[in-house]
Design a protein around this motif. Structure first.
Motif, mmCIF file in Angstrom:
data_model
loop_
_atom_site.group_PDB
_atom_site.id
_atom_site.type_symbol
_atom_site.label_atom_id
_atom_site.label_comp_id
_atom_site.label_asym_id
_atom_site.label_seq_id
_atom_site.Cartn_x
_atom_site.Cartn_y
_atom_site.Cartn_z
ATOM 1 N N MET A 7 0.837 -1.210 0.000
ATOM 2 C CA MET A 7 0.000 0.000 0.000
ATOM 3 C C MET A 7 0.869 1.257 0.000
ATOM 4 S SD MET A 7 -3.162 -0.667 -0.431
ATOM 5 C CE MET A 7 -4.006 0.835 0.035
ATOM 6 N N GLN A 8 1.957 1.239 0.748
ATOM 7 C CA GLN A 8 2.865 2.392 0.749
ATOM 8 C C GLN A 8 3.483 2.594 -0.635
ATOM 9 O OE1 GLN A 8 5.461 1.268 4.067
ATOM 10 N NE2 GLN A 8 4.856 3.194 5.045
ATOM 11 N N VAL A 9 3.860 1.506 -1.277
ATOM 12 C CA VAL A 9 4.463 1.600 -2.608
ATOM 13 C C VAL A 9 3.439 2.141 -3.602
ATOM 14 C CG1 VAL A 9 5.554 0.325 -4.492
ATOM 15 C CG2 VAL A 9 6.138 -0.219 -2.122
ATOM 16 N N PHE A 10 2.196 1.661 -3.527
ATOM 17 C CA PHE A 10 1.155 2.169 -4.432
ATOM 18 C C PHE A 10 0.919 3.670 -4.203
ATOM 19 C CE2 PHE A 10 -0.212 -2.219 -5.368
ATOM 20 C CZ PHE A 10 -0.376 -2.103 -6.739
ATOM 21 N N ARG A 11 0.923 4.108 -2.958
ATOM 22 C CA ARG A 11 0.743 5.546 -2.691
ATOM 23 C C ARG A 11 1.899 6.345 -3.296
ATOM 24 N NH1 ARG A 11 -1.867 3.613 1.981
ATOM 25 N NH2 ARG A 11 0.019 3.463 3.214
ATOM 26 N N TYR A 12 3.114 5.823 -3.149
ATOM 27 C CA TYR A 12 4.275 6.495 -3.733
ATOM 28 C C TYR A 12 4.173 6.539 -5.259
ATOM 29 C CZ TYR A 12 8.985 7.384 -5.357
ATOM 30 O OH TYR A 12 10.062 7.902 -6.025
ATOM 31 N N LEU A 13 3.817 5.402 -5.867
ATOM 32 C CA LEU A 13 3.672 5.362 -7.324
ATOM 33 C C LEU A 13 2.606 6.358 -7.776
ATOM 34 C CD1 LEU A 13 3.811 1.490 -7.874
ATOM 35 C CD2 LEU A 13 5.600 3.145 -8.477
ATOM 36 N N ASN A 14 1.506 6.424 -7.054
ATOM 37 C CA ASN A 14 0.436 7.359 -7.389
ATOM 38 C C ASN A 14 0.918 8.804 -7.281
ATOM 39 O OD1 ASN A 14 -2.418 8.101 -7.910
ATOM 40 N ND2 ASN A 14 -2.322 8.814 -5.798
ATOM 41 N N SER A 15 1.655 9.113 -6.221
ATOM 42 C CA SER A 15 2.161 10.484 -6.061
ATOM 43 C C SER A 15 3.179 10.831 -7.141
ATOM 44 C CB SER A 15 2.770 10.684 -4.669
ATOM 45 O OG SER A 15 3.974 9.962 -4.545
ATOM 46 N N SER A 16 3.789 9.795 -7.747
ATOM 47 C CA SER A 16 4.746 9.999 -8.837
ATOM 48 C C SER A 16 4.067 9.953 -10.205
ATOM 49 C CB SER A 16 5.840 8.924 -8.783
ATOM 50 O OG SER A 16 6.528 8.990 -7.565
ATOM 51 N N THR A 17 2.757 9.896 -10.215
ATOM 52 C CA THR A 17 1.880 9.866 -11.405
ATOM 53 C C THR A 17 2.027 8.605 -12.261
ATOM 54 O OG1 THR A 17 3.270 11.135 -12.940
ATOM 55 C CG2 THR A 17 1.798 12.402 -11.503
ATOM 56 N N VAL A 18 2.524 7.528 -11.683
ATOM 57 C CA VAL A 18 2.596 6.251 -12.401
ATOM 58 C C VAL A 18 1.173 5.733 -12.590
ATOM 59 C CG1 VAL A 18 3.339 3.835 -12.273
ATOM 60 C CG2 VAL A 18 4.881 5.676 -11.548
ATOM 61 N N GLY A 19 0.842 5.341 -13.807
ATOM 62 C CA GLY A 19 -0.459 4.740 -14.089
ATOM 63 C C GLY A 19 -1.646 5.655 -13.911
ATOM 64 N N ARG A 20 -1.418 6.945 -13.939
ATOM 65 C CA ARG A 20 -2.465 7.934 -13.666
ATOM 66 C C ARG A 20 -3.704 7.735 -14.541
ATOM 67 N NH1 ARG A 20 -2.220 12.927 -10.668
ATOM 68 N NH2 ARG A 20 -0.942 11.552 -9.416
ATOM 69 N N SER A 21 -3.525 7.339 -15.782
ATOM 70 C CA SER A 21 -4.688 7.161 -16.667
ATOM 71 C C SER A 21 -4.861 5.707 -17.108
ATOM 72 C CB SER A 21 -4.560 8.076 -17.888
ATOM 73 O OG SER A 21 -3.421 7.720 -18.641
ATOM 74 N N THR A 22 -4.307 4.779 -16.310
ATOM 75 C CA THR A 22 -4.354 3.359 -16.646
ATOM 76 C C THR A 22 -5.210 2.599 -15.640
ATOM 77 O OG1 THR A 22 -2.102 3.590 -17.457
ATOM 78 C CG2 THR A 22 -2.892 1.367 -17.147
ATOM 79 N N SER A 23 -6.280 1.981 -16.102
ATOM 80 C CA SER A 23 -7.181 1.222 -15.229
ATOM 81 C C SER A 23 -6.439 0.148 -14.448
ATOM 82 C CB SER A 23 -8.297 0.568 -16.036
ATOM 83 O OG SER A 23 -9.136 1.531 -16.585
#
Length: 197
Positions: A123-139
């Motif tokens: 969950m921490q890694v996913f939050r970091y990836l999200n804050s780094s805009t990884v997969g921002r428009s990918t389902s």
């Protein structure tokens, strides 16, 4: 094939499956010596490492390709889900975390998701990836993140993740809608079960 039955518990399953003949061969070698110390594998690993090094200096046309090839090689030839495989996923994730070209590239998103899933705190890694805009428009990114929240029993966060994906217009939209409905059904069953207890 009888040897395969005695060795298969040392093999981590892959979603795409494995070549049983190749896997059996590698596992037999592994029974005699650590698998990463095999001469063939060591040579191949050295070649893949050299490709990654030249990739960073020669500006490969599609720099993620050598990582994908290396990951596939390790998964096929080092079947026990060793630390080497994990570290390669981590390296690949870090190598492209600031590269806008790959932020929504499904190949990179899959690597980042697999890395997150292999960590002790996904969950921490996913939050970091999200804050780094990884997969921002990918389902795919949001589905994997919500699934991780659900596995932790955090349905509220899972629901928020799906809503965020919808707000951001993640694609493919149809896949996102189907998975969100499936999530909602599981969430409803979970809360009904809790109410019955």
């Amino acid at each position: 094939m009888q040897e395969w039955d005695t060795l298969k518990e040392n093999s981590q399953p892959l979603a795409r499956g494995r070549n049983a003949t190749q896997l059996s061969k590698q596992l037999k070698k592994g029974a005699q010596a650590p698998i990463t110390q095999s001469t063939d594998i060591s040579n191949q690993i050295a070649q893949h490492e050299a490709k990654l090094q030249s990739n960073s200096t020669n500006h490969h046309k599609d720099p993620i390709v050598p990582y994908i090839e290396y990951i596939k090689y390790l998964e096929d030839n080092v079947p026990s889900g060793t630390r080497e495989v994990f570290l390669l996923y981590e390296r690949a994730t870090r190598a492209f975390i600031n590269n806008k070209r790959y932020m929504n590239d499904v190949r990179y998103v899959r690597i980042a998701i697999t890395y997150a899933d292999k960590t002790t705190s996904p969950m921490q890694v996913f939050r970091y990836l999200n804050s780094s805009t990884v997969g921002r428009s990918t389902s795919l990114f949001y589905i994997a993140w919500a699934w991780t929240a659900e596995k932790c029993g955090d349905y509220k966060t899972g629901d928020k993740i799906f809503r965020k994906a919808t707000e951001r217009g993640a694609e493919p939209k149809k896949m996102l809608e189907v998975r969100y409905r499936q999530f909602q059904r599981r969430m409803s069953r979970h809360f009904l079960k809790l109410a019955e207890e």
